[in-house]
Motif scaffolding. Structure first.
Motif, PDB file in Angstrom:
ATOM      1  N   SER A 122      -5.923  -4.698   7.181  1.00  9.55           N
ATOM      2  CA  SER A 122      -4.770  -5.068   8.008  1.00  9.55           C
ATOM      3  C   SER A 122      -4.927  -6.417   8.685  1.00  9.55           C
ATOM      4  O   SER A 122      -3.936  -7.103   8.946  1.00  9.55           O
ATOM      5  CB  SER A 122      -4.528  -3.997   9.077  1.00  9.55           C
ATOM      6  N   MET A 156      -6.577   1.389   6.703  1.00  8.19           N
ATOM      7  CA  MET A 156      -6.445  -0.048   6.477  1.00  8.19           C
ATOM      8  C   MET A 156      -7.085  -0.854   7.607  1.00  8.19           C
ATOM      9  O   MET A 156      -7.674  -1.907   7.377  1.00  8.19           O
ATOM     10  CB  MET A 156      -4.965  -0.431   6.332  1.00  8.19           C
ATOM     11  N   ILE A 202       0.854  -1.183   0.000  1.00  8.98           N
ATOM     12  CA  ILE A 202       0.000   0.000   0.000  1.00  8.98           C
ATOM     13  C   ILE A 202       0.894   1.238   0.000  1.00  8.98           C
ATOM     14  O   ILE A 202       1.786   1.358   0.834  1.00  8.98           O
ATOM     15  CB  ILE A 202      -0.912   0.032   1.243  1.00  8.98           C
TER      16      ILE A 202
END
Length: 319
Positions: A203, A197, A184
């Motif tokens: 995540s 995230m 990312i």
């Protein structure tokens, strides 16, 4: 002795709101009421990101003194005005073609060959620190993803981040992970990347892993003849830090073509995801790009492709 003042900044819908008229004995509910006065978002529709009590979001009756708020601390608010909620119930419109901020001609700007910019990349390789979350996997190609307008509509408002998530995000990442390590890269601070995230569930997802995340500190500025000084994302920073990643096995998705200036053969300009409330019911961009990533995964050199014509490539493969 008077209770100390509480000063913080609330980020919402692309704007920042200073809160300086509360004291430490005020509660989270009091804070939400002040935010309501400044933004119009009702307290019950507010979700405050960045305020934690024992690892969890505090309830309304918690005093601000318990939250250890530092002076001028910045938090993000997710929430929707009543007017926006009403507008979201209108019939969705087709996604129009969004004009890029700059329309670069390949013959006009050869920034990726300029020595002064290559030296900037070298400095980023030496100075920028990357925290590896999951080790690179041998034999996998690299997929670098922007966040705002690529995976997430960061300008619209909603009660929850999931309402701003691009449709089919997790399906896309799960499929891509079979062939690509996923990175990312957003031209914002790492703090906000991590928040987004986490709120999107990226995540902690069990079907794929993020190799690492990159923030604005790895970007460089370049001078262009027509548009002056602009910021861009040089993939050379990643290639300089990881021998396994090269121009031949890397592809980057971003909604801004300017972010490909230092590596034009590796960039694919994704259609921006905007006005989530209207468009999330029929945005299928990630489903189509999943097929493209799968189609090109066996190739030895991704940089030999013209990613501007990725849809034509898929059509030709079907014939």
């Amino acid at each position: 002795m008077a209770a100390p003042l509480v000063k913080l900044v609330v980020k919402w819908s692309g704007n920042e709101y200073e809160i300086s008229d509360l004291i430490s004995t005020n509660t989270v509910k009091d804070l939400k009421n002040v935010i309501k006065l400044k933004t119009g978002v009702l307290p019950e529709r507010q979700k405050l990101l960045g305020l934690k009590l024992k690892g969890k979001a505090p309830v309304d009756d918690v005093q601000l003194s318990e939250l250890k708020i530092k002076p001028n601390m910045k938090i993000m608010m997710m929430g929707t005005c009543e007017e926006t909620i009403a507008a979201a119930n209108e019939k969705p419109e087709d996604i129009g073609e969004v004009i890029d901020d700059f329309d670069f001609e390949e013959t006009e700007i050869q920034t990726n060959q300029r020595e002064e910019f290559l030296k900037k990349v070298e400095r980023r390789v030496k100075e920028y620190e990357i925290k590896v979350l999951n080790a690179p996997r041998p034999g996998k190609k690299l997929l670098v993803l922007d966040v705002d307008y690529t995976l997430f509509d960061h300008r619209s408002v909603a009660e929850h981040a999931l309402q701003l998530m691009r449709p089919f995000l997790h399906e896309f990442l799960t499929a891509a992970y079979k062939h690509y390590d996923i990175v990312i890269w957003s031209a914002t601070s790492m703090k906000w990347i991590e928040v987004k995230m986490r709120e999107l569930g990226v995540s902690s997802h069990t079907d794929y892993k993020i190799t690492f995340m990159v923030d604005s500190g790895a970007c460089i500025t370049v001078q262009t003849p027509k548009y002056g000084i602009i910021e861009t994302k040089p993939l050379g920073v990643i290639w300089g830090k990881f021998e396994s990643y090269t121009p031949e096995n890397t592809i980057m998705f971003d909604d801004l073509r300017r972010n490909f200036l230092m590596n034009p053969q590796n960039g694919l300009k994704i259609r921006p995801f905007r006005e989530a409330a209207k468009n999330r019911s029929h945005d299928t961009e990630l489903l189509k790009l999943t097929k493209y990533l799968e189609a090109i995964a066996p190739l030895d050199d991704l940089s030999s492709l013209n990613h501007r014509h990725w849809e034509r490539y898929l059509l030709d493969k079907r014939k």
